[in-house]
Design an enzyme around this catalytic site. Structure first.
Site, PDB file in Angstrom:
ATOM      1  N   PHE A  91       0.851  -1.194   0.000  1.00 13.09           N
ATOM      2  CA  PHE A  91       0.000   0.000   0.000  1.00 13.09           C
ATOM      3  C   PHE A  91       0.885   1.242   0.000  1.00 13.09           C
ATOM      4  CE2 PHE A  91      -2.286   3.456   2.107  1.00 13.09           C
ATOM      5  CZ  PHE A  91      -3.424   3.511   1.322  1.00 13.09           C
ATOM      6  N   GLY A  92       0.726   2.090  -1.023  1.00 17.70           N
ATOM      7  CA  GLY A  92       1.484   3.337  -1.135  1.00 17.70           C
ATOM      8  C   GLY A  92       0.581   4.530  -0.882  1.00 17.70           C
ATOM      9  N   TYR A  93       1.085   5.499  -0.115  1.00 16.01           N
ATOM     10  CA  TYR A  93       0.291   6.698   0.176  1.00 16.01           C
ATOM     11  C   TYR A  93       1.090   7.976  -0.055  1.00 16.01           C
ATOM     12  CZ  TYR A  93       3.104   6.308   4.359  1.00 16.01           C
ATOM     13  OH  TYR A  93       4.181   6.203   5.209  1.00 16.01           O
ATOM     14  N   GLY A  94       2.393   7.813  -0.382  1.00 15.63           N
ATOM     15  CA  GLY A  94       3.256   8.969  -0.653  1.00 15.63           C
ATOM     16  C   GLY A  94       3.911   8.781  -1.994  1.00 15.63           C
ATOM     17  N   SER A  95       5.232   8.907  -2.027  1.00 14.49           N
ATOM     18  CA  SER A  95       5.934   8.847  -3.319  1.00 14.49           C
ATOM     19  C   SER A  95       5.776   7.499  -4.015  1.00 14.49           C
ATOM     20  CB  SER A  95       7.415   9.174  -3.136  1.00 14.49           C
ATOM     21  OG  SER A  95       8.042   8.167  -2.373  1.00 14.49           O
ATOM     22  N   GLU A 140      13.143   3.315   1.497  1.00  8.40           N
ATOM     23  CA  GLU A 140      12.362   3.858   2.627  1.00  8.40           C
ATOM     24  C   GLU A 140      13.147   3.795   3.944  1.00  8.40           C
ATOM     25  OE1 GLU A 140       9.291   5.195   2.045  1.00  8.40           O
ATOM     26  OE2 GLU A 140       9.600   4.762  -0.058  1.00  8.40           O
TER      27      GLU A 140
HETATM   28  C1  SIN Z   1       4.712   5.626   0.641  1.00  7.52           C
HETATM   29  O1  SIN Z   1       4.716   6.284  -0.407  1.00  7.52           O
HETATM   30  O2  SIN Z   1       3.863   4.706   0.791  1.00  7.52           O
HETATM   31  C2  SIN Z   1       5.717   5.848   1.735  1.00  7.52           C
HETATM   32  C3  SIN Z   1       6.118   7.257   1.922  1.00  7.52           C
HETATM   33  C4  SIN Z   1       6.936   7.844   0.799  1.00  7.52           C
HETATM   34  O3  SIN Z   1       7.869   7.189   0.303  1.00  7.52           O
HETATM   35  O4  SIN Z   1       6.675   8.994   0.386  1.00  7.52           O
END
Ligand code: SIN
Length: 172
Positions: free
Chosen positions: A8-12, A83
């Site tokens: 699950f990704g929520y940022g980059s 990460e």
């Molecule tokens: C993500 O994208 O799920 C983790 C946070 C990031 O790398 O910005």
């Protein structure tokens, strides 16, 4: 882990896929909310002036929407390195429109060495405007995040308010 797994990704991770994936879907995880509360010494800032990037904060009753990727387990070695600035793998139930599945999410816990925490939104916006690192400017991270959320039809007032603040003061 030997079978393909949902990440699950929520940022980059939602817009910068430097990894192969089998499938990608809009998804959400319950009980979490996205906040620009994590320091970035290695991507959007430097050791002496870390940028601000998103992490997840526990928020009972809320949902964090994002994008989930079905990946082969050996990809996690690369992702752990990407990460590495305070994020840890967490197991999480990942929900899609019509189903749910176990997944993995990278969370930078409030106890991690790079955690910056809450601040007034105008201070967070000023911080984002100032910083840059090996992966680019902190502003680009924020604008890419806002653009990707809109593309996925996801509303996130915290991110969109920061975007408005940063754009309103960009040429001053
Ligand atoms: C993500 O994208 O799920 C983790 C946070 C990031 O790398 O910005």
């Amino acid at each position: 882990m030997t079978d393909p797994t949902w990440l699950f990704g929520y940022g980059s991770l939602m817009w910068r896929q430097d990894f192969p994936y089998i499938d990608a879907r809009r998804a959400y995880i319950p009980g979490w909310t996205r906040r620009f509360w994590q320091g970035s010494h290695d991507h959007r800032g430097v050791q002496t002036d870390p940028g601000r990037v998103v992490t997840l904060i526990e928020a009972p009753g809320e949902r964090c929407y994002g994008r989930a990727f079905l990946i082969e387990p050996d990809i996690f070695e690369h992702l752990d390195h990407r990460e590495k600035n305070g994020y840890e793998r967490n197991t999480v139930a990942t929900f899609f429109d019509d189903a749910s599945a176990p997944g993995i999410v990278y969370v930078a816990a409030t106890s991690n060495f790079a955690f910056l925490g809450d601040a007034p939104l105008n201070e967070i916006a000023a911080h984002i405007k100032r910083c840059a690192g090996p992966s680019g400017t902190n502003i680009d991270y924020l604008l890419e995040l806002a653009r990707t959320l809109r593309q996925l039809d996801i509303s996130d007032p915290h991110v969109f308010e920061l975007e408005t603040l940063v754009l309103a003061t960009q040429n001053i």
